[in-house]
Enzyme design. Structure first.
Site, PDB file in Angstrom:
ATOM      1  N   ASP A 234       3.477 -99.360  86.045  1.00  0.00           N
ATOM      2  CA  ASP A 234       4.389-100.329  85.435  1.00  0.00           C
ATOM      3  C   ASP A 234       3.711-101.054  84.269  1.00  0.00           C
ATOM      4  OD1 ASP A 234       6.080 -99.569  87.510  1.00  0.00           O
ATOM      5  OD2 ASP A 234       5.535-101.292  88.759  1.00  0.00           O
TER       6      ASP A 234
ATOM      7  N   TRP B 285      13.239-101.522  87.626  1.00  0.00           N
ATOM      8  CA  TRP B 285      12.790-102.770  88.234  1.00  0.00           C
ATOM      9  C   TRP B 285      14.002-103.609  88.664  1.00  0.00           C
ATOM     10  CZ3 TRP B 285       9.585-107.094  85.349  1.00  0.00           C
ATOM     11  CH2 TRP B 285       9.160-108.040  86.289  1.00  0.00           C
TER      12      TRP B 285
ATOM     13  N   ARG C  39      10.653 -96.506  85.990  1.00  0.00           N
ATOM     14  CA  ARG C  39      11.402 -96.745  87.220  1.00  0.00           C
ATOM     15  C   ARG C  39      12.170 -98.060  87.061  1.00  0.00           C
ATOM     16  NH1 ARG C  39       6.981 -98.002  92.028  1.00  0.00           N
ATOM     17  NH2 ARG C  39       5.623 -99.482  90.921  1.00  0.00           N
TER      18      ARG C  39
ATOM     19  N   ASP D   6       0.318-103.363  85.272  1.00  0.00           N
ATOM     20  CA  ASP D   6       1.040-104.443  84.583  1.00  0.00           C
ATOM     21  C   ASP D   6       0.314-104.879  83.305  1.00  0.00           C
ATOM     22  OD1 ASP D   6       2.737-104.261  86.728  1.00  0.00           O
ATOM     23  OD2 ASP D   6       2.057-106.102  87.691  1.00  0.00           O
TER      24      ASP D   6
END
Length: 302
Positions: A188, A251, A249, A167
């Site tokens: 991510d 979310w 991907r 993140d």
């Protein structure tokens, strides 16, 4: 309408909107009336921290304020609140002016840099969340640790770095532009609901530096409905790194990520994309790569 045609139209819309940035029309304000603030810990006539310089900007500001930050490492959290727009942060170069902090666990409070105001321009600064960075030598357990959180509208970043592991960059909300930036992470590490273009940026996956054989995820976009304008476009970017990774991907159920005219190295897994929790909902998820290259040498385009 085919997915390719839809994505071409989306790219056209994004590029038209963000084409105003380069000419300066995207960011409004009375630049002719701007004032300048200096941050230099070694000077008695300047602010010693970036946050104190930001705090000096009056609330409800609508005139540009340029904050020049001397090269060095600033161990602090920096927050631009919603009522302090029209700020330009100018460092002395990526890797020369760095802001470093090591908070973790929650994306709401852990970010090294947080910008909540509209009309913000940042150049020549590297933002680091050191909790899991650098991954090759860091022994802390992996947790979300945000280097930057961007929530204001009409924000632009030129020649900036964002370094972390999980993140790294929370591209939260609003219209954002990233040009010649460097973004590093594992899971991510570019995520959120923003409507953003990343142009000529370097994206490095570092998942293999911490755990050999691990697979990472570059982007996790949070477009929640078909009426949501959010989405990430990676235009003429270079994707490299250590380990293997998915390009993105989903979310949220209408996640939208486009790689346009970009170099994708061998680190990208053959599947390319992951529906995550929205298997069976793939028709609403827009995760294409247009004009991609899988070679050993970064490309300049199609």
């Amino acid at each position: 309408m085919s997915i390719v045609l839809r994505c071409v139209l989306i790219c056209t819309c994004f590029f038209t909107c963000f084409g105003l940035i380069a000419s300066g029309e995207f960011l409004q304000g009375k630049y002719a009336q701007h004032r300048t603030i200096n941050v230099d810990p070694s000077s008695r006539t300047s602010f010693s921290t970036i946050q104190s310089a930001v705090d000096s900007v009056p609330s409800n500001n609508n005139n540009w304020v340029s904050i020049y930050i001397k090269a060095g490492v600033y161990n602090e959290q920096v927050k631009i609140p919603p009522d302090k727009g029209f700020i330009r942060l100018n460092g002395e170069g990526m890797g020369k002016t760095s802001v470093v902090w090591g908070a973790h666990d929650t994306m709401l409070t852990s970010s090294t840099f947080e910008s909540m105001a509209d009309n913000i321009v940042v150049s020549g600064i590297t933002f680091v969340n050191s909790y899991n960075y650098p991954p090759s030598t860091n022994k802390n357990p992996v947790k979300p640790a945000v280097a930057a959180k961007i929530s204001g509208d009409k924000s632009a970043f030129y020649g900036c770095g964002f370094l972390g592991y999980q993140d790294t960059l929370l591209d939260d909300a609003g219209r954002h532009y990233f040009n010649f930036c460097y973004i590093e992470g594992a899971t991510d590490f570019i995520f959120g609901g923003g409507q953003s273009i990343y142009e000529k940026c370097s994206i490095k996956v570092n998942v293999g530096e911490k755990v050999s054989g691990s697979i990472g995820f570059i982007a996790a976009q949070a477009r929640a409905s078909s009426n949501d304008d959010g989405g990430f476009v990676f235009k003429q970017c270079n994707v490299t790194g250590n380990g293997k990774a998915f390009l993105a991907r989903a979310w949220k159920p209408y996640s939208r990520v486009i790689y346009y005219n970009s170099f994708l190295s061998e680190i990208v897994v053959p599947q390319g994309w992951d529906a995550w929790n929205y298997v069976g909902h793939e028709y609403y998820i827009q995760l294409p790569e247009i004009c991609k290259f899988l070679t050993s040498t970064p490309t300049k385009g199609c």
